[in-house]
Design a protein around this motif. Structure first.
Motif, PDB file in Angstrom:
ATOM      1  N   GLU A  87       0.819  -1.214   0.000  1.00  0.00           N
ATOM      2  CA  GLU A  87       0.000   0.000   0.000  1.00  0.00           C
ATOM      3  C   GLU A  87       0.854   1.266   0.000  1.00  0.00           C
ATOM      4  O   GLU A  87       0.405   2.329  -0.437  1.00  0.00           O
ATOM      5  CB  GLU A  87      -0.932  -0.005   1.206  1.00  0.00           C
ATOM      6  N   VAL A  88       2.092   1.138   0.482  1.00  0.00           N
ATOM      7  CA  VAL A  88       2.987   2.297   0.516  1.00  0.00           C
ATOM      8  C   VAL A  88       3.287   2.785  -0.900  1.00  0.00           C
ATOM      9  O   VAL A  88       3.418   3.989  -1.149  1.00  0.00           O
ATOM     10  CB  VAL A  88       4.290   1.950   1.270  1.00  0.00           C
ATOM     11  N   MET A  89       3.392   1.850  -1.845  1.00  0.00           N
ATOM     12  CA  MET A  89       3.704   2.226  -3.231  1.00  0.00           C
ATOM     13  C   MET A  89       2.649   3.176  -3.801  1.00  0.00           C
ATOM     14  O   MET A  89       2.978   4.161  -4.465  1.00  0.00           O
ATOM     15  CB  MET A  89       3.788   0.973  -4.122  1.00  0.00           C
ATOM     16  N   THR A  90       1.400   2.874  -3.518  1.00  0.00           N
ATOM     17  CA  THR A  90       0.320   3.725  -4.014  1.00  0.00           C
ATOM     18  C   THR A  90       0.399   5.112  -3.413  1.00  0.00           C
ATOM     19  O   THR A  90       0.251   6.125  -4.106  1.00  0.00           O
ATOM     20  CB  THR A  90      -1.050   3.098  -3.679  1.00  0.00           C
ATOM     21  N   LEU A 121       8.752   8.580  14.829  1.00  0.00           N
ATOM     22  CA  LEU A 121       7.668   9.562  14.866  1.00  0.00           C
ATOM     23  C   LEU A 121       8.209  10.967  15.123  1.00  0.00           C
ATOM     24  O   LEU A 121       7.702  11.943  14.564  1.00  0.00           O
ATOM     25  CB  LEU A 121       6.662   9.181  15.948  1.00  0.00           C
ATOM     26  N   CYS A 122       9.238  11.058  15.956  1.00  0.00           N
ATOM     27  CA  CYS A 122       9.822  12.366  16.260  1.00  0.00           C
ATOM     28  C   CYS A 122      10.646  12.917  15.094  1.00  0.00           C
ATOM     29  O   CYS A 122      10.770  14.130  14.926  1.00  0.00           O
ATOM     30  CB  CYS A 122      10.704  12.277  17.506  1.00  0.00           C
ATOM     31  N   ALA A 123      11.212  12.031  14.287  1.00  0.00           N
ATOM     32  CA  ALA A 123      12.117  12.446  13.209  1.00  0.00           C
ATOM     33  C   ALA A 123      11.415  12.609  11.860  1.00  0.00           C
ATOM     34  O   ALA A 123      12.068  12.853  10.854  1.00  0.00           O
ATOM     35  CB  ALA A 123      13.261  11.435  13.071  1.00  0.00           C
ATOM     36  N   GLY A 124      10.101  12.474  11.833  1.00  0.00           N
ATOM     37  CA  GLY A 124       9.359  12.744  10.605  1.00  0.00           C
ATOM     38  C   GLY A 124       9.272  11.601   9.619  1.00  0.00           C
ATOM     39  O   GLY A 124       9.042  11.821   8.421  1.00  0.00           O
ATOM     40  N   ILE A 125       9.449  10.372  10.090  1.00  0.00           N
ATOM     41  CA  ILE A 125       9.291   9.209   9.210  1.00  0.00           C
ATOM     42  C   ILE A 125       7.844   9.121   8.739  1.00  0.00           C
ATOM     43  O   ILE A 125       6.903   9.257   9.532  1.00  0.00           O
ATOM     44  CB  ILE A 125       9.682   7.908   9.955  1.00  0.00           C
ATOM     45  N   ASP A 126       7.650   8.876   7.447  1.00  0.00           N
ATOM     46  CA  ASP A 126       6.293   8.762   6.895  1.00  0.00           C
ATOM     47  C   ASP A 126       5.721   7.355   7.029  1.00  0.00           C
ATOM     48  O   ASP A 126       4.538   7.195   7.338  1.00  0.00           O
ATOM     49  CB  ASP A 126       6.308   9.155   5.413  1.00  0.00           C
ATOM     50  N   TYR A 127       6.559   6.349   6.776  1.00  0.00           N
ATOM     51  CA  TYR A 127       6.084   4.967   6.793  1.00  0.00           C
ATOM     52  C   TYR A 127       7.108   4.085   7.505  1.00  0.00           C
ATOM     53  O   TYR A 127       8.313   4.207   7.268  1.00  0.00           O
ATOM     54  CB  TYR A 127       5.877   4.430   5.366  1.00  0.00           C
ATOM     55  N   ILE A 128       6.622   3.200   8.361  1.00  0.00           N
ATOM     56  CA  ILE A 128       7.474   2.244   9.058  1.00  0.00           C
ATOM     57  C   ILE A 128       7.142   0.852   8.542  1.00  0.00           C
ATOM     58  O   ILE A 128       5.998   0.404   8.624  1.00  0.00           O
ATOM     59  CB  ILE A 128       7.257   2.299  10.578  1.00  0.00           C
ATOM     60  N   LEU A 129       8.156   0.163   7.999  1.00  0.00           N
ATOM     61  CA  LEU A 129       7.964  -1.177   7.447  1.00  0.00           C
ATOM     62  C   LEU A 129       8.733  -2.186   8.279  1.00  0.00           C
ATOM     63  O   LEU A 129       9.921  -1.986   8.561  1.00  0.00           O
ATOM     64  CB  LEU A 129       8.457  -1.233   5.990  1.00  0.00           C
ATOM     65  N   ILE A 130       8.063  -3.265   8.677  1.00  0.00           N
ATOM     66  CA  ILE A 130       8.720  -4.319   9.447  1.00  0.00           C
ATOM     67  C   ILE A 130       8.365  -5.675   8.852  1.00  0.00           C
ATOM     68  O   ILE A 130       7.286  -5.845   8.285  1.00  0.00           O
ATOM     69  CB  ILE A 130       8.329  -4.274  10.945  1.00  0.00           C
ATOM     70  N   PRO A 131       9.267  -6.662   8.963  1.00  0.00           N
ATOM     71  CA  PRO A 131       8.967  -8.013   8.454  1.00  0.00           C
ATOM     72  C   PRO A 131       7.788  -8.636   9.193  1.00  0.00           C
ATOM     73  O   PRO A 131       7.613  -8.431  10.399  1.00  0.00           O
ATOM     74  CB  PRO A 131      10.261  -8.792   8.724  1.00  0.00           C
ATOM     75  N   ILE A 158       6.045  -6.500   5.879  1.00  0.00           N
ATOM     76  CA  ILE A 158       6.734  -6.963   4.676  1.00  0.00           C
ATOM     77  C   ILE A 158       6.807  -8.491   4.699  1.00  0.00           C
ATOM     78  O   ILE A 158       7.137  -9.084   5.724  1.00  0.00           O
ATOM     79  CB  ILE A 158       8.186  -6.436   4.632  1.00  0.00           C
ATOM     80  N   THR A 159       6.534  -9.120   3.568  1.00  0.00           N
ATOM     81  CA  THR A 159       6.745 -10.564   3.462  1.00  0.00           C
ATOM     82  C   THR A 159       8.064 -10.877   2.768  1.00  0.00           C
ATOM     83  O   THR A 159       8.666 -11.917   3.012  1.00  0.00           O
ATOM     84  CB  THR A 159       5.593 -11.231   2.676  1.00  0.00           C
ATOM     85  N   ASN A 160       8.539  -9.966   1.915  1.00  0.00           N
ATOM     86  CA  ASN A 160       9.813 -10.150   1.224  1.00  0.00           C
ATOM     87  C   ASN A 160      10.504  -8.794   1.120  1.00  0.00           C
ATOM     88  O   ASN A 160      10.152  -7.969   0.280  1.00  0.00           O
ATOM     89  CB  ASN A 160       9.578 -10.753  -0.179  1.00  0.00           C
ATOM     90  N   ILE A 164      10.411  -5.703  -1.834  1.00  0.00           N
ATOM     91  CA  ILE A 164       9.882  -4.365  -1.542  1.00  0.00           C
ATOM     92  C   ILE A 164      10.911  -3.295  -1.892  1.00  0.00           C
ATOM     93  O   ILE A 164      10.570  -2.236  -2.445  1.00  0.00           O
ATOM     94  CB  ILE A 164       9.483  -4.258  -0.056  1.00  0.00           C
ATOM     95  N   LEU A 165      12.180  -3.557  -1.609  1.00  0.00           N
ATOM     96  CA  LEU A 165      13.225  -2.581  -1.937  1.00  0.00           C
ATOM     97  C   LEU A 165      13.310  -2.362  -3.448  1.00  0.00           C
ATOM     98  O   LEU A 165      13.483  -1.224  -3.904  1.00  0.00           O
ATOM     99  CB  LEU A 165      14.570  -3.040  -1.386  1.00  0.00           C
ATOM    100  N   ARG A 166      13.177  -3.426  -4.205  1.00  0.00           N
ATOM    101  CA  ARG A 166      13.208  -3.286  -5.671  1.00  0.00           C
ATOM    102  C   ARG A 166      12.028  -2.445  -6.154  1.00  0.00           C
ATOM    103  O   ARG A 166      12.178  -1.588  -7.037  1.00  0.00           O
ATOM    104  CB  ARG A 166      13.194  -4.667  -6.330  1.00  0.00           C
ATOM    105  N   SER A 167      10.864  -2.666  -5.558  1.00  0.00           N
ATOM    106  CA  SER A 167       9.680  -1.887  -5.939  1.00  0.00           C
ATOM    107  C   SER A 167       9.846  -0.421  -5.563  1.00  0.00           C
ATOM    108  O   SER A 167       9.446   0.477  -6.315  1.00  0.00           O
ATOM    109  CB  SER A 167       8.430  -2.464  -5.262  1.00  0.00           C
ATOM    110  N   LEU A 168      10.428  -0.173  -4.400  1.00  0.00           N
ATOM    111  CA  LEU A 168      10.660   1.207  -3.977  1.00  0.00           C
ATOM    112  C   LEU A 168      11.616   1.918  -4.944  1.00  0.00           C
ATOM    113  O   LEU A 168      11.401   3.078  -5.304  1.00  0.00           O
ATOM    114  CB  LEU A 168      11.223   1.239  -2.560  1.00  0.00           C
TER     115      LEU A 168
END
Length: 247
Positions: A87-90, A121-131, A158-160, A164-168
């Motif tokens: 969903e992050v890609m969209t 959250l304090c540093a302005g990260i938009d999305y957090i991805l974890i396995p 993330i499942t893979n 995901i890195l390739r898609s990003l």
């Protein structure tokens, strides 16, 4: 049989979850011995949302939390809602602002994960991805370790990771991995624009298959006899260097 609900405990976790409104609350338990000052804040939000409150003996709360430090406040809630990383890609394609993504690679200690989420959250990260697997997840322990900050975060599973890195990268995101042996100093790197920062696990760092997909491997300069930092500390330094550059 898998539990159908989660147990949150401690003032900050319960209070921030009530404010964030991401979870469904089934009941809040307050110790009869609880000092009124903080309990009143919980009670006010609970009444606003018509959540049932039960005043209980501390012994019951001890059993509910496996004798953890619950501070006289326990809530039975739905599990923390996570979304799929696809969903992050969209959202990236629809956003007009540069994205700042944190990818947490196989962090096993929930206290490290909680610290990273709070800093994110304090540093302005938009999305957090974890396995999805083989990693600490957004549990009640992580919520407590983050002092409730996790309750406000947008977390994606993330499942893979390599995929995901390739898609990003195809979406125009530059991938920087934090690695003690990285050839580029964190303080020499360009961390503006669309970036994703990959933080490795506590014991083995970033896996080789994931490291291959990174555009840059960044190291944190240090002095003395210790050549590596705790994962959450290193991640915090890197996120705030990016924050400094981006602001």
């Amino acid at each position: 049989m898998k539990e159908k609900n989660d147990i949150l405990f401690g003032f900050h976790s319960v209070y921030e979850a009530l404010k964030a409104r991401k979870r469904k609350f089934y009941k809040i338990f307050i110790s009869k011995k609880r000092s009124p000052k903080r309990a009143e804040k919980i009670e006010a939000l609970a009444r606003e949302r018509k959540i049932q409150i039960e005043y209980s003996d501390s012994e019951l709360l001890d059993r509910m939390t496996n004798f953890s430090k619950h501070q006289g406040l326990v809530a039975r809630t739905s599990f923390y809602p996570v979304q799929k990383a696809a969903e992050v890609m969209t959202m990236i394609s629809e956003s007009e602002s540069p994205c700042f993504i944190l990818i947490i690679e196989n962090i096993e200690d929930p206290h490290n994960l909680g610290a990273l989420i709070r800093t994110a959250l304090c540093a302005g990260i938009d999305y957090i991805l974890i396995p999805k697997d083989r990693s600490a997840g957004p549990s009640s322990t992580v919520s407590r370790s983050s002092a409730g900050a996790m309750e406000h975060a947008d977390i994606y599973t993330i499942t893979n990771t390599a995929s995901i890195l390739r898609s990003l990268k195809e979406s125009g995101v530059w991938i920087s991995g934090l690695d003690a042996d990285g050839e580029t100093s964190l303080f020499d790197a360009d961390l503006t624009g669309n970036i994703a920062l990959v933080i490795g696990g506590e014991h083995k760092g970033i896996r080789p298959v994931v490291k291959k997909e990174c555009d840059f491997l960044l190291s944190i300069p240090n002095q003395g006899n210790i050549n590596s930092l705790n994962a959450s500390v290193a991640g915090g330094i890197a996120m705030y260097e990016a924050f400094r550059q981006r602001t």
